[in-house]
Design a protein around this motif. Structure first.
Motif, mmCIF file in Angstrom:
data_model
loop_
_atom_site.group_PDB
_atom_site.id
_atom_site.type_symbol
_atom_site.label_atom_id
_atom_site.label_comp_id
_atom_site.label_asym_id
_atom_site.label_seq_id
_atom_site.Cartn_x
_atom_site.Cartn_y
_atom_site.Cartn_z
ATOM 1 N N GLU A 26 20.627 -14.144 5.890
ATOM 2 C CA GLU A 26 20.967 -14.953 7.067
ATOM 3 C C GLU A 26 22.458 -14.864 7.358
ATOM 4 O OE1 GLU A 26 19.561 -18.960 6.115
ATOM 5 O OE2 GLU A 26 21.464 -19.429 5.177
ATOM 6 N N ASP B 39 14.776 -21.016 1.801
ATOM 7 C CA ASP B 39 15.967 -20.966 2.649
ATOM 8 C C ASP B 39 17.222 -21.192 1.805
ATOM 9 O OD1 ASP B 39 17.327 -20.818 5.058
ATOM 10 O OD2 ASP B 39 16.257 -22.494 5.978
ATOM 11 N N ASP B 40 18.345 -20.683 2.306
ATOM 12 C CA ASP B 40 19.649 -20.894 1.646
ATOM 13 C C ASP B 40 19.577 -20.499 0.177
ATOM 14 O OD1 ASP B 40 20.141 -21.961 4.124
ATOM 15 O OD2 ASP B 40 20.335 -24.032 3.442
HETATM 16 MG MG MG Z 1 18.926 -20.684 6.136
#
Ligand code: MG
Ligand code: C2E
Ligand code: MG
Ligand code: MG
Length: 281
Positions: A236, A179-180
Motif C-alpha cells: 500500500e 491490513d497495515d
Molecule cells: Mg492499509
C-alpha cells in the motif's frame, strides 16, 4: 503578573483539553447524525499489478463530505466511532455500499473484487459474518468479488476468537486481507497459519524503501514469507516509480497508491477504467 505568567501554560492546557473533549463530543454527535442521514459515501482506489499496471481490484474507503464540499479524513472520526460503538453501523453502511459498487462495476463490464475495511468491533459481534453473508445473498454478490480488510493489530487482538469468523468468510470464497501488515505483533507461528488470503504491507515500509535498508528488508521478508505460506502480497502507499521497481525486485507483485490513482467516486472509477488494462483472472 509573575503568577499569571506561571499559571498561563497550565490554563492553556486546561482550555485545550476542554475544547478537545467538547469537540470530540460534538464530532461524535455529528457522526451519529451522519449515520442516520446516510451521509457517508465510499471512494474506490485501484489495486494493480506492478509490472504492467493492470487493474486487479479496488479498496473502498469511507468518505464524509461536509456541506462546504470539504472532507473530514477517516483518521479523525474512525477512532472516535470505534471508541463509541458507532463503528458497527458505519461499517455496515460502507459494506452495503461496497456490495452495490461491486454490482455497478460488474454491470459496466468490470467484474473486479472490491475490499472494504472492518474494525475489530465488527468481528467481535457474533452475527457479523452472518450479516455479511445475508447482505451478499440479498444483493446477489459473488463471494469471489468481496474482500475484507482487517488490520493486523485488530486481527491479533483476541485472534483465537476472530480466527473462526475469518475462516468462515474464506471458506465461502471471500478474501481476507491483513491490513497495515508489519506494524502489529503477529508471531511467526501466527503468520504461518493466519486466517487470511492476503497480506497488505504497511505504507510506512513502502515509503521507506528508497532510504531505509531496514524498511527494504521488511518488505523483502514479508514478500517472501507471504509467498512461502501461500498468501498474496499487496503493497500500500506506492507513490513513485522507484518504489514500484523496488517492490518488484523485493518479490511483491501487486500495489496500491497515489502513483496509480487516488481513491475516487464510483462513476469516476468507471471512467478511469476505460483507459486501463484489466488483469485477466
Ligand atoms: Mg492499509
Ligand atoms: P487503510 O485501510 O490502510 O487505507 C489506506 C489509506 O492510505 C487510505 O487513507 C488511502 O487514501 C491512503 N493512501 C492510499 N494510497 C496512498 C499513497 O500513495 N500515499 C499516501 N500517503 N496515502 C495513501 P484514508 O482513506 O484516509 O483511510 C485511513 C484509514 O481509515 C484506512 O487505512 C482504514 O484503516 C480506515 N478506514 C477507511 N475507511 C474505513 C471504513 O469504512 N471502515 C473502517 N473501520 N475503517 C476505515
Ligand atoms: Mg484498508
Ligand atoms: Mg494503513
Amino acid at each position: 503578573s509573575d503568577a499569571l505568567g506561571k499559571g498561563a501554560p497550565f490554563m492553556q492546557y486546561q482550555d485545550n483539553y476542554r475544547s478537545l473533549v467538547t469537540s470530540s463530543y460534538l464530532m461524535l454527535q455529528e457522526v451519529q447524525r451522519a449515520i442516520v442521514n446516510d451521509e457517508f459515501t465510499i471512494h474506490l482506489q485501484p489495486k494493480v499489478r506492478l509490472h504492467d499496471a493492470s487493474v486487479v481490484g479496488f479498496e473502498a474507503l469511507v468518505r464524509w463530505q461536509q456541506a462546504d464540499g470539504s472532507y473530514i479524513p477517516p483518521d479523525m472520526f474512525i477512532p472516535l466511532a470505534e471508541a463509541s460503538g458507532l463503528i458497527s453501523e458505519l461499517d455496515r453502511q460502507v459494506m452495503l455500499k461496497t456490495l452495490d459498487a461491486i454490482n455497478v462495476l460488474k454491470a459496466s463490464g468490470y467484474a473486479l473484487p472490491v475490499a472494504f475495511n472492518a474494525a475489530v468491533a465488527d468481528l467481535e459481534s457474533p452475527d457479523y459474518v452472518d450479516n455479511v453473508f445475508s447482505a451478499m445473498s440479498d444483493r446477489k454478490v459473488d463471494a469471489q468479488l468481496l474482500d475484507i480488510e482487517i488490520t493486523e493489530s485488530s486481527a491479533m487482538r483476541d485472534y483465537e476468537t476472530h480466527e473462526a469468523s475469518l475462516r468462515r468468510l474464506i471458506s465461502k470464497g471471500v478474501s481476507v486481507s491483513i491490513d497495515d501488515f508489519g506494524t502489529g505483533y503477529s508471531s511467526l507461528a501466527h503468520v504461518a497459519r493466519l486466517a487470511a488470503t492476503t497480506l497488505k504491507i504497511d505504507r510506512s515500509f513502502v515509503q521507506g524503501l528508497e532510504t531505509s535498508d531496514s524498511d527494504r528488508h521488511v518488505v523483502e521478508m514479508v514478500a517472501r514469507l507471504g509467498r512461502s505460506f501461500g498468501y498474496s502480497v499487496v503493497a500500500e502507499g506506492v507513490e513513485t516509480d522507484a518504489q514500484r521497481r523496488m517492490l518488484l525486485d523485493a518479490g511483491c507483485h501487486i500495489g496500491q497508491g497515489y502513483f496509480y490513482a487516488r481513491p475516487m467516486p464510483l462513476q469516476i472509477a468507471i471512467e478511469w477504467l476505460k483507459d486501463q488494462e484489466v488483469a485477466a483472472k
